[in-house]
Structures are given as structure tokens and as C-alpha cells.
Design an enzyme around this catalytic site. Structure first.
Site, PDB file in Angstrom:
ATOM      1  N   ASP A 117      -6.297  -8.889  -0.045  1.00 43.16           N
ATOM      2  CA  ASP A 117      -5.017  -8.992   0.655  1.00 43.16           C
ATOM      3  C   ASP A 117      -5.206  -9.938   1.821  1.00 43.16           C
ATOM      4  OD1 ASP A 117      -2.255  -7.839   0.352  1.00 43.16           O
ATOM      5  OD2 ASP A 117      -2.544  -7.619   2.509  1.00 43.16           O
ATOM      6  N   ASP A 136      -0.811 -23.182   2.709  1.00 41.73           N
ATOM      7  CA  ASP A 136      -1.824 -24.231   2.858  1.00 41.73           C
ATOM      8  C   ASP A 136      -1.285 -25.554   3.411  1.00 41.73           C
ATOM      9  OD1 ASP A 136      -3.955 -22.656   2.134  1.00 41.73           O
ATOM     10  OD2 ASP A 136      -4.071 -23.377   0.070  1.00 41.73           O
TER      11      ASP A 136
HETATM   12  P1  ITT Z   1      -1.643 -10.139  -5.108  1.00 45.95           P
HETATM   13  O1  ITT Z   1      -1.239  -9.048  -4.159  1.00 45.95           O
HETATM   14  O2  ITT Z   1      -1.187  -9.924  -6.503  1.00 45.95           O
HETATM   15  O3  ITT Z   1      -3.115 -10.460  -5.010  1.00 45.95           O
HETATM   16  P2  ITT Z   1       0.027 -11.801  -3.373  1.00 45.95           P
HETATM   17  O4  ITT Z   1       0.542 -13.201  -3.504  1.00 45.95           O
HETATM   18  O5  ITT Z   1       1.029 -10.699  -3.169  1.00 45.95           O
HETATM   19  O6  ITT Z   1      -0.912 -11.508  -4.636  1.00 45.95           O
HETATM   20  P3  ITT Z   1      -1.124 -11.362  -0.725  1.00 45.95           P
HETATM   21  O7  ITT Z   1      -0.159 -10.300  -0.409  1.00 45.95           O
HETATM   22  O8  ITT Z   1      -2.561 -11.157  -0.385  1.00 45.95           O
HETATM   23  O9  ITT Z   1      -1.057 -11.767  -2.236  1.00 45.95           O
HETATM   24  O10 ITT Z   1      -0.776 -12.742  -0.040  1.00 45.95           O
HETATM   25  C1  ITT Z   1       0.280 -12.931   0.785  1.00 45.95           C
HETATM   26  C2  ITT Z   1       0.725 -14.358   0.790  1.00 45.95           C
HETATM   27  O11 ITT Z   1      -0.103 -15.064   1.701  1.00 45.95           O
HETATM   28  C3  ITT Z   1       0.645 -15.118  -0.525  1.00 45.95           C
HETATM   29  O12 ITT Z   1       1.734 -14.895  -1.357  1.00 45.95           O
HETATM   30  C4  ITT Z   1       0.602 -16.548  -0.005  1.00 45.95           C
HETATM   31  O13 ITT Z   1       1.895 -16.991   0.314  1.00 45.95           O
HETATM   32  C5  ITT Z   1      -0.206 -16.390   1.274  1.00 45.95           C
HETATM   33  N1  ITT Z   1      -1.614 -16.713   1.045  1.00 45.95           N
HETATM   34  C6  ITT Z   1      -2.599 -15.898   0.585  1.00 45.95           C
HETATM   35  N2  ITT Z   1      -3.753 -16.563   0.491  1.00 45.95           N
HETATM   36  C7  ITT Z   1      -3.502 -17.828   0.901  1.00 45.95           C
HETATM   37  C8  ITT Z   1      -4.280 -18.997   1.034  1.00 45.95           C
HETATM   38  O14 ITT Z   1      -5.569 -19.020   0.678  1.00 45.95           O
HETATM   39  N3  ITT Z   1      -3.687 -20.103   1.474  1.00 45.95           N
HETATM   40  C9  ITT Z   1      -2.390 -20.112   1.822  1.00 45.95           C
HETATM   41  N4  ITT Z   1      -1.576 -19.062   1.722  1.00 45.95           N
HETATM   42  C10 ITT Z   1      -2.131 -17.916   1.267  1.00 45.95           C
END
Ligand code: ITT
Length: 193
Positions: free
Chosen positions: A69, A152
Site C-alpha cells: 500500500d 509519477d
Molecule cells: P492495489 O491496492 O490493488 O495494490 P492500488 O492502485 O489501489 O492497487 P494503492 O492503494 O497502494 O494501490 O495506491 C494508491 C495510488 O497511489 C495508486 O493508485 C497510484 O495512483 C499511486 N501510486 C502508488 N504507487 C505509485 C508509484 O510508484 N508512483 C506513482 N504513483 C503511485
């Protein structure tokens, strides 16, 4: 070599994690194990969400697994979007909507410091472990670059002139929140084996 199920529905994370882990572990996606599931994530911290996602998949499969997360925390916005990073601009929003909202909120603000924080919860042989990775940087004035995903295009890590979206994957993964958290998990696994 360990086999781990990655509890994510985010294909960008899956690709990055496979690039980071290389040949050191076998990563199986939810589609590899033919599990079609809406994974709950309604906790108030990224650690809580990582744990909830990993426990959900473990309770369904009993397999070694982990979840990631991630939140973008912006100092001038008191840590937002943080745990709300995925749906910051509302239900059904996409990456561009979220970026637009962040840039609007940051309009005219000089202090652009931000960080990405990634919590990884690993369930291995029935035990639970938590790993964290963090990278500091700043929010740019406008989006730049076409690689990566999410925020990003507007995140420039400290001591770099390019946003994550302008960097080749190996460079982002070498210094990113996710890269750091996954490396900690790999080191831990290698000690357990
Ligand atoms: P899962 O829970 O299925 O893993 P998710 O997209 O819901 O996928 P998160 O809640 O962890 O995942 O991520 C929240 C958001 O943060 C994600 O949708 C992206 O918009 C952003 N995010 C996560 N990792 C990132 C990264 O490496 N670079 C840029 N934005 C990122």
C-alpha cells in the site's frame, strides 16, 4: 526459491515488483492463481491497508503472499493525498484526474516537499512481517514524462532533475519507495531461507 502471491490488482505495481525482484523470488499474480477478487482496503493507514490486503489473500488461499500500500504525502497539504491516493479525485477517477486535483491544490504554494511511502505486508509461513520504503522529493509545477504510473509525472525525487515518469524503470526502481521496501523484504527472506 520462495514463491509469493502478490495481492494487487494494479498491473503497474506488478510489473515494477517483478522488475525489482528479478530471479530472486517467484511472483505469482492473482490472475496466475485464477483468483478474481475485489480486495478490501478501508483502513486509515497504509500499514493497515497493506495488512488487510495481504490477510485477505492469505485467508482465501493459505499461500505465502504480500501486499503493497502506497501513499503520496505532500507536506503543504498536511500529508494528503496519503492513504487516499488511489481515489483522491473521487470514485472512478483516473491518474490524470488525481494529478489535476493535486496540482490545483498546490497552485501558488511554494513549499512543494512531498514523499512516497510504501508499506509492504508479507505473510510467510503463517507469520506476518512489515517493511517500509520511502523517497523524498517535490511536486513539480506540471506533469512531465510518460513512463511509470500514478503520480509519477509530477514527482521529482531529491537530487534528481527528472520526474519518476521521465526515468527509465531501473532508475525509478533503484531509488523508489517500492524498490526500497521490496529490497528489505528480499533481504529478510534470504535470511530466513
Ligand atoms: P492495489 O491496492 O490493488 O495494490 P492500488 O492502485 O489501489 O492497487 P494503492 O492503494 O497502494 O494501490 O495506491 C494508491 C495510488 O497511489 C495508486 O493508485 C497510484 O495512483 C499511486 N501510486 C502508488 N504507487 C505509485 C508509484 O510508484 N508512483 C506513482 N504513483 C503511485
Amino acid at each position: 526459491m520462495s514463491t509469493l502471491v502478490f495481492a494487487t490488482n494494479n498491473k503497474h505495481k506488478l510489473r515494477e515488483v517483478r522488475e525489482i525482484t528479478g530471479n530472486s523470488v517467484i511472483i505469482r499474480s492473482l490472475s496466475d492463481i485464477e483468483l478474481d477478487a475485489e480486495i478490501p482496503e478501508d483502513q486509515e493507514t497504509i500499514e493497515g491497508n497493506a495488512r488487510q490486503k495481504a490477510m485477505f489473500i492469505f485467508s482465501k488461499t493459505g499461500m505465502d503472499c504480500f501486499a503493497d500500500d502506497t501513499g503520496l504525502e505532500i507536506a503543504a497539504l498536511h500529508g494528503r493525498p496519503g492513504v487516499y491516493s488511489a481515489r483522491y479525485a473521487g470514485e472512478g477517477c483516473d491518474f490524470a484526474d488525481n494529478i489535476k486535483k493535486v496540482l490545483e491544490e498546490m497552485n501558488g504554494i511554494e513549499d512543494r516537499r512531498a514523499c512516497f511511502r510504501c508499506a509492504i505486508c508479507l505473510i510467510f509461513r503463517g507469520n506476518e512481517y512489515m517493511f517500509e520504503g520511502r523517497v523524498n522529493g517535490e511536486i513539480t509545477q506540471s506533469p512531465s514524462g510518460a513512463d511509470g504510473f500514478g503520480y509519477d509525472p509530477v514527482f521529482r525525487p531529491d537530487n534528481h532533475s527528472r520526474t519518476f515518469a521521465e526515468m527509465p524503470a531501473y532508475l525509478k526502481n533503484g531509488l523508489s519507495h517500492r524498490g526500497r521496501a521490496i529490497q528489505k523484504m528480499l533481504r529478510y527472506l534470504s535470511e530466513l531461507e
